[in-house]
Write a protein that holds these residues in place. Structure first.
Motif: not given
Ligand code: ADP
Ligand code: MG
Lengths: 322, 250
Positions: B14-21, B38-47, B86-88
């Motif tokens: 989680s990033f703060g209240a945002l549970r990304v995985t 998965g859609p943008n913001g789904a948490g792929k890069t974080t994974l 990397f994505q970028i």
């Protein structure tokens, strides 16, 4: 830039080595002329240039190659001077023993402080290096047995294999030149070794270096220790020239001056640090004689340098902002 | 699946209240191309970051080649054979193309990184670097500065930097994003040649690429695995069509 890259590709070392040789030959010639003319003041001034340049050079390696802006490098020089003083009190005054001792002691101090400072980046890193330098300053100031606040005279000048090589102004100037030459060529060479390649990559793009499998922390720790050790050797010579050591060697504005020298010569150019050191010392001498405010003149030169080659400063502070 | 080259077990972040995985469990088999969509913001890069070690999960485990690497840092994982694109684009801009690949080659050299020799003149390193550059079609660009490369060429360079390490698993975060059609076609072709030799975890938006390359597809929605399966199965899945392929019910 492209040209430079292609150059680096084919003969990576030729250009910086040529610049290094030029700088060293110029300094050697100046020393010989001063000696031939029997000008003791010039001789000792040139020795001071070579010693200071060595200190600035080791800082340039940190700032320009490793991307580590230390605001406490004068402490490393000062600690080297104190090793010379204290070892001298115990009868150790031969460079065969004194030089490795100063190098190792200060490299260790550097490594220990870097192990903590390197956990931060940017401004925090700069502040921590300053804090450790102040710590060293106050420790030495509190050692009343070794002069305390007032400082203390060196027992005697150091020898090499028992020969009093640092006795004369010429001997000292040549020793300083030899140290500078070894440090300059060594550092220039280092930047092109595997280690140097990783160090430079980590400076520019740390996440890339980490993702590729390099433990950046370790590489930077070694650089910090090495630079500290070299600065300590400069400190040993400085102590021998002044025949006196005091905490003022470690004053924070001396650290600031070293940064100015590095930036003035172009932060990423190692030979440039030598030129930067020479310029600052010349300005100090030229203006310091007739005005207390010589630093104003130095300030103007810095402003001019920034205007002419702003990229260097922005690189410095771009790093600091991260 | 005990033979998997990579296993994620109940990863949570989680990033703060945002549970990304959210309790992500996933296996990549040896030799497999595993697409992560998965859609943008789904948490792929974080994974991917948690797999590579640049981010630590809050809980759960990352097992790579049979070893629990959850608590290892990114360099340690890279040395065990994880290569990341990397994505970028993430290369050393001021270095030449060749120097970037030599740098990468160094990281996995058994002789490590010391030695007095000039790194860029080391015949062994150069040979490995040129071989990798040849694979991605960048040999001609070797003496140029990385900063001067086109976007697609930078992606290719990063791929070469991974290839030169002979990775045991390639983490590819949208390697084709932003490249031209021709470059994209070439990169897809390159990945196809790698298929079977190097396992890949591939994040990719272009569905034709995904379905052309992937042995299996995992769909991530809001940080959780929605479905894992063969491309056909995933493509046919109603949830996927709604949540991701943008084909809501009529
Ligand atoms: N360092 C971070 N701090 C806070 N939120 C983040 C951070 N990194 C990513 N996020 C958020 O996490 C979510 C997932 O991001 P990401 O993994 O980049 O998604 P994807 O790659 O699937 O597009 C997004 O909502 C993003 O804004
Ligand atoms: Mg992403």
């Amino acid at each position: 830039m492209i040209e430079a890259a292609a150059f680096r590709q084919d003969e990576p070392l030729r250009r910086p080595l040529r610049a290094a040789a030029l700088v060293l030959v110029a300094l050697a010639a100046a020393i010989l002329v001063a000696w031939a003319m029997g000008n003791a003041w010039w001789l000792s001034f040139l020795a001071r240039v070579a010693i200071t340049a060595t200190a600035a050079l080791s800082l340039s390696c940190l700032i320009g190659q490793a991307g580590l802006v230390s605001f406490g490098h004068a402490a490393q020089v000062g600690l080297g001077a104190y090793v010379a003083l204290i070892a001298g009190e115990y009868g150790i005054a031969d460079l065969t023993l004194l030089a490795p001792l100063a190098f190792v002691v200060v490299a260790l101090w550097s490594a220990v402080t870097a192990a903590l400072a390197l956990r931060t980046r940017g401004v925090y890193f700069i502040m921590l290096t300053l804090a450790f330098a102040q710590m060293a300053y106050f420790i030495m100031q509190s050692l009343s047995r070794f002069g305390g606040d007032d400082g203390m005279a060196l027992a005697r000048r150091a020898t090499l294999f028992g020969a009093p090589v640092l006795k004369t102004d010429l001997g000292l100037a040549l020793a300083a030149l030899a140290l500078l030459a070894a440090a300059l060529i060594g550092f220039v060479w280092m930047t092109e070794t595997r280690y140097g390649l990783v160090l430079r990559a980590a400076k520019e793009n740390e996440s890339r270096a980490l993702a590729s499998g390099f433990r950046v922390f370790r590489f930077q720790l070694y650089a910090y220790a090495l630079a500290g050790g070299v600065a300590a050797l400069a400190g040993v010579l400085l102590a021998n020239q002044a025949e006196f050591v005091s905490p003022s060697y470690m004053n924070w504005h001396r650290s600031g001056e070293l940064i100015v020298m590095v930036v003035l010569g172009g932060a990423t150019s190692l030979p440039g640090a030598v030129i930067g050191a020479a310029v600052v010392l010349i300005i100090e001498e030229a203006l310091g004689h007739w005005t207390e405010f010589w630093k104003l003149g130095l300030g103007l030169v810095i402003v001019a340098a920034v205007l002419l080659r702003g990229a260097d400063l922005s690189a410095l502070f771009g790093r600091a902002r991260r | 699946m005990s033979e998997a080259i990579l296993s994620l077990r109940d990863l949570d972040k989680s990033f703060g209240a945002l549970r990304v995985t959210r309790k992500v469990t996933l296996d990549v088999a040896p030799g497999e191309v595993h697409a992560l969509i998965g859609p943008n913001g789904a948490g792929k890069t974080t994974l991917i970051s948690q797999i590579a070690g640049s981010l630590k999960p809050d809980s759960g485990r990352v097992i790579f080649a049979g070893e629990d690497v959850t608590h290892l840092d990114a360099p340690s994982r890279a040395q065990r054979g994880l290569a990341r694109v990397f994505q970028i684009s993430n290369v050393v801009d001021s270095f030449t193309v060749l120097a970037n690949v030599v740098l990468s080659a160094l990281a996995t050299e058994t002789t490590a990184w010391w030695g007095w020799g000039v790194a860029m003149k080391d015949p062994g390193l150069r040979e490995r670097a040129f071989y990798a550059l040849d694979q991605v079609g960048l040999v001609e660009r070797a003496p140029d500065q990385a900063a001067d490369l086109s976007y697609g060429e930078r992606r290719a360079l990063e791929l070469a930097m991974g290839l030169v390490q002979n990775p045991r698993l390639f983490l590819l975060d949208e390697p084709m994003a932003g490249t031209g059609r021709e470059e994209s076609r070439r990169l897809t072709e390159l990945l196809r040649t790698l298929k079977g030799r190097t396992p890949m975890l591939l994040i990719e938006h272009d569905m034709s690429t995904v379905f052309a390359l992937a042995d299996r597809v995992t769909v991530l929605v809001d940080g959780a695995v929605a479905i894992t399966g063969a491309p056909d199965v995933v493509r046919a899945d109603r949830i996927v069509r709604e949540a991701y392929l943008g084909e809501g019910e009529p």
